[in-house]
Structures are given as C-alpha cells and as structure tokens.
Motif scaffolding. Structure first.
Motif, PDB file in Angstrom:
ATOM      1  N   ILE A  22     -42.956 -20.482  53.947  1.00  0.00           N
ATOM      2  CA  ILE A  22     -41.842 -19.446  53.851  1.00  0.00           C
ATOM      3  C   ILE A  22     -41.711 -19.681  55.528  1.00  0.00           C
ATOM      4  CG2 ILE A  22     -41.682 -16.880  54.008  1.00  0.00           C
ATOM      5  CD1 ILE A  22     -43.647 -17.038  51.492  1.00  0.00           C
ATOM      6  N   VAL A  23     -42.474 -19.482  56.404  1.00  0.00           N
ATOM      7  CA  VAL A  23     -42.334 -19.553  58.033  1.00  0.00           C
ATOM      8  C   VAL A  23     -41.676 -20.742  58.415  1.00  0.00           C
ATOM      9  CG1 VAL A  23     -43.445 -19.279  60.113  1.00  0.00           C
ATOM     10  CG2 VAL A  23     -44.379 -17.899  58.272  1.00  0.00           C
ATOM     11  N   ASP A  24     -41.994 -21.902  57.934  1.00  0.00           N
ATOM     12  CA  ASP A  24     -41.385 -22.940  58.133  1.00  0.00           C
ATOM     13  C   ASP A  24     -39.845 -23.022  58.190  1.00  0.00           C
ATOM     14  OD1 ASP A  24     -43.432 -24.086  58.976  1.00  0.00           O
ATOM     15  OD2 ASP A  24     -43.892 -25.544  57.337  1.00  0.00           O
ATOM     16  N   GLU A  25     -39.417 -22.504  56.745  1.00  0.00           N
ATOM     17  CA  GLU A  25     -37.816 -22.509  56.105  1.00  0.00           C
ATOM     18  C   GLU A  25     -37.349 -21.016  56.710  1.00  0.00           C
ATOM     19  OE1 GLU A  25     -37.982 -22.973  52.243  1.00  0.00           O
ATOM     20  OE2 GLU A  25     -39.072 -24.919  52.065  1.00  0.00           O
ATOM     21  N   TYR A  26     -37.937 -20.028  56.688  1.00  0.00           N
ATOM     22  CA  TYR A  26     -37.015 -18.917  57.074  1.00  0.00           C
ATOM     23  C   TYR A  26     -37.571 -18.045  58.416  1.00  0.00           C
ATOM     24  CZ  TYR A  26     -36.234 -19.827  52.337  1.00  0.00           C
ATOM     25  OH  TYR A  26     -35.847 -20.619  50.967  1.00  0.00           O
ATOM     26  N   GLY A  27     -38.626 -18.467  58.914  1.00  0.00           N
ATOM     27  CA  GLY A  27     -39.037 -17.781  60.162  1.00  0.00           C
ATOM     28  C   GLY A  27     -40.141 -16.784  59.927  1.00  0.00           C
ATOM     29  N   TRP A  28     -40.807 -16.283  60.918  1.00  0.00           N
ATOM     30  CA  TRP A  28     -42.006 -15.255  60.698  1.00  0.00           C
ATOM     31  C   TRP A  28     -41.440 -13.980  60.270  1.00  0.00           C
ATOM     32  CZ3 TRP A  28     -46.844 -16.814  61.213  1.00  0.00           C
ATOM     33  CH2 TRP A  28     -47.256 -17.893  61.890  1.00  0.00           C
ATOM     34  N   ASN A  29     -40.320 -13.424  60.466  1.00  0.00           N
ATOM     35  CA  ASN A  29     -39.716 -12.227  60.102  1.00  0.00           C
ATOM     36  C   ASN A  29     -39.913 -11.990  58.587  1.00  0.00           C
ATOM     37  OD1 ASN A  29     -39.727 -11.279  62.892  1.00  0.00           O
ATOM     38  ND2 ASN A  29     -37.549 -11.730  63.122  1.00  0.00           N
ATOM     39  N   THR A  30     -39.736 -13.137  57.947  1.00  0.00           N
ATOM     40  CA  THR A  30     -39.390 -13.260  56.464  1.00  0.00           C
ATOM     41  C   THR A  30     -40.876 -12.864  55.592  1.00  0.00           C
ATOM     42  OG1 THR A  30     -39.554 -15.276  56.295  1.00  0.00           O
ATOM     43  CG2 THR A  30     -37.419 -14.300  56.580  1.00  0.00           C
ATOM     44  N   LEU A  31     -42.033 -13.361  56.346  1.00  0.00           N
ATOM     45  CA  LEU A  31     -43.288 -13.309  55.839  1.00  0.00           C
ATOM     46  C   LEU A  31     -43.661 -11.997  55.410  1.00  0.00           C
ATOM     47  CD1 LEU A  31     -45.668 -15.000  54.826  1.00  0.00           C
ATOM     48  CD2 LEU A  31     -46.778 -14.670  57.223  1.00  0.00           C
ATOM     49  N   SER A  32     -43.961 -11.830  54.196  1.00  0.00           N
ATOM     50  CA  SER A  32     -44.563 -10.467  53.910  1.00  0.00           C
ATOM     51  C   SER A  32     -45.219 -10.585  52.455  1.00  0.00           C
ATOM     52  CB  SER A  32     -42.973  -9.719  53.566  1.00  0.00           C
ATOM     53  OG  SER A  32     -42.633  -9.821  52.256  1.00  0.00           O
ATOM     54  N   MET A  33     -45.841  -9.566  52.035  1.00  0.00           N
ATOM     55  CA  MET A  33     -46.779  -9.699  50.997  1.00  0.00           C
ATOM     56  C   MET A  33     -45.777  -9.881  49.880  1.00  0.00           C
ATOM     57  SD  MET A  33     -49.582  -8.992  52.516  1.00  0.00           S
ATOM     58  CE  MET A  33     -50.933  -8.083  51.773  1.00  0.00           C
ATOM     59  N   ILE A  34     -44.612  -9.285  49.609  1.00  0.00           N
ATOM     60  CA  ILE A  34     -43.810  -9.493  48.674  1.00  0.00           C
ATOM     61  C   ILE A  34     -43.308 -10.834  48.476  1.00  0.00           C
ATOM     62  CG2 ILE A  34     -41.443  -8.791  47.571  1.00  0.00           C
ATOM     63  CD1 ILE A  34     -42.148  -5.888  48.576  1.00  0.00           C
ATOM     64  N   SER A  35     -42.752 -11.563  49.740  1.00  0.00           N
ATOM     65  CA  SER A  35     -42.202 -12.873  49.773  1.00  0.00           C
ATOM     66  C   SER A  35     -43.217 -13.964  49.483  1.00  0.00           C
ATOM     67  CB  SER A  35     -41.659 -13.024  51.255  1.00  0.00           C
ATOM     68  OG  SER A  35     -42.696 -13.103  52.161  1.00  0.00           O
ATOM     69  N   LEU A  36     -44.506 -13.558  49.839  1.00  0.00           N
ATOM     70  CA  LEU A  36     -45.534 -14.517  49.498  1.00  0.00           C
ATOM     71  C   LEU A  36     -45.775 -14.382  47.822  1.00  0.00           C
ATOM     72  CD1 LEU A  36     -47.737 -16.531  50.137  1.00  0.00           C
ATOM     73  CD2 LEU A  36     -49.219 -14.474  50.670  1.00  0.00           C
ATOM     74  N   ALA A  37     -45.952 -13.378  47.315  1.00  0.00           N
ATOM     75  CA  ALA A  37     -46.032 -13.198  45.893  1.00  0.00           C
ATOM     76  C   ALA A  37     -45.019 -14.106  45.069  1.00  0.00           C
ATOM     77  CB  ALA A  37     -46.067 -11.789  45.296  1.00  0.00           C
ATOM     78  N   GLU A  38     -43.648 -13.775  45.584  1.00  0.00           N
ATOM     79  CA  GLU A  38     -42.341 -14.391  44.991  1.00  0.00           C
ATOM     80  C   GLU A  38     -42.359 -15.923  45.199  1.00  0.00           C
ATOM     81  OE1 GLU A  38     -39.148 -12.335  46.950  1.00  0.00           O
ATOM     82  OE2 GLU A  38     -39.269 -10.584  45.489  1.00  0.00           O
ATOM     83  N   HIS A  39     -42.730 -16.168  46.224  1.00  0.00           N
ATOM     84  CA  HIS A  39     -42.632 -17.852  46.392  1.00  0.00           C
ATOM     85  C   HIS A  39     -44.070 -18.441  45.910  1.00  0.00           C
ATOM     86  CE1 HIS A  39     -39.482 -16.831  49.563  1.00  0.00           C
ATOM     87  NE2 HIS A  39     -39.150 -18.326  49.617  1.00  0.00           N
TER      88      HIS A  39
END
Length: 200
Positions: A22-39
């Motif tokens: 997630i961080v590699d593709e979209y940056g640190w600001n996009t990392l969240s509990m929700i984004s991790l669950a979704e990805h």
C-alpha cells in the motif's frame, strides 16, 4: 474460495507485506486500518487483533520495510571496513534492487520534516539515527573523526546518497552516473578531511 489457514506469524507477515505494498503504491498517508483490511481482503477485526492503532501499524510497517535495507547495508559496511568509497558505493547499489515505490517510501520515511510531535516523525527520527549509527564507525576511521562528529557527517553523506536516488527518480541522471558522482563526492570529502587533519 476460503483463504488458506495461516498461523499467527505468517498472518502478521502477510498483513505487513500488504501494508508495505500500500505504501509503495500510494504513500504513507493512505495506510490505515481500513485500507489494510480492504487490500488484504481480511476483516477489520483481524487487523485490530494484530495492530493496536494506525500509529502502531505505521511503526510496524516502517520497521518491516526498513529491516531489509538495514541488514544488507550492515553486511556491506562490515565486509568493506577498509574502503569507505567501495562500502558506500555498494550500499547505494542495494537500493537499485528495490522497486521504485519502495525507494520512494523509504526516502519519505527518512526525510520526514513534519512536526516533532507526530508519531510518524518520531519513527523517522529513530531510523535516521539508526542509519547514522550504521555509518559512523567507517566514517570515523576513514576521516579520523570522533564518534559525535562522524555521526553528523554520516547523515550529511546520506542526504547526498538519497539525493542521487531522487535525481534518478526525476530521470535527471542514470544509476551509473549516480554511482560515479557518489564515488567522486566521497573521495574528495575524505581527501579534504585528511588535509584538514594534517594541517590542524
């Protein structure tokens, strides 16, 4: 189709690798509990079982991403303690094996200059210190500097090191040219220190 069973260690590693992507593709600001669950295609409950908060997730992801760079760099510096130019050149080459997204993510982590009160800035400062400490011994020996001075010089050199990566990212120079420039820079830096030590 049901997800194959994974033990606790394998599941946590999977979550960290997903977070790193997630961080590699979209940056640190996009990392969240929700984004991790979704990805990761897992429940939010599972994410919260492994990470106490988004700050904990960010810190653990940073550690996961940084570990490979740190370990390989340490091995290079230990193997070339007698030649700082070779050591730092080989250390720079390590980054060439990483994806562009990973290089940019690590750079964002190390170069953070936000408020000192944020959790991310605390993580950034910790890893800057680890990097500086990693290079301090070889710089101290090569330039005849005390540990404190060598540690300060270490980070200044690392800024030029990562600056070369940014020039590559901007398509300003090639990887080969970046290596040539870092060698040129360090050779002159070391020569200047030796002259200064001889005349002081």
């Amino acid at each position: 189709m049901a997800r194959p069973y994974m033990n606790k260690i394998a599941r946590r590693k999977m979550l960290l690798e997903t977070a790193a992507v997630i961080v590699d593709e979209y940056g640190w600001n996009t990392l969240s509990m929700i984004s991790l669950a979704e990805h990761g295609k897992v429940s939010r409950q599972l994410v919260y079982q492994n990470f106490e908060s988004v700050n904990d997730l960010t810190e653990q992801t940073a550690s996961y991403m940084f570990e490979e760079l740190y370990t390989q760099t340490h091995e290079v510096l230990v193997s070339h303690t007698d030649d700082i130019v070779v050591a730092i050149t080989k250390a720079q080459q390590i980054l060439f094996s990483f994806s562009e997204g990973r290089v940019q993510a690590l750079w964002a982590l190390l170069s953070d200059n936000t408020s000192h009160n944020t959790p991310f800035s605390a993580v950034s400062r910790r890893y800057r210190k680890l990097i500086s400490d990693l290079y301090t011994p070889i710089i101290s020996r090569s330039m005849n500097l005390d540990a404190q001075h060598a540690g300060q010089v270490a980070w200044l050199l690392m800024m030029s090191f990562w600056g070369g990566q940014q020039l590559i990212h901007d398509n300003t120079i090639s990887q080969a040219r970046s290596l040539e420039l870092i060698q040129w820079y360090i050779e002159r830096f070391v020569a200047g220190c030796k002259i200064s030590n001889e005349t002081s």
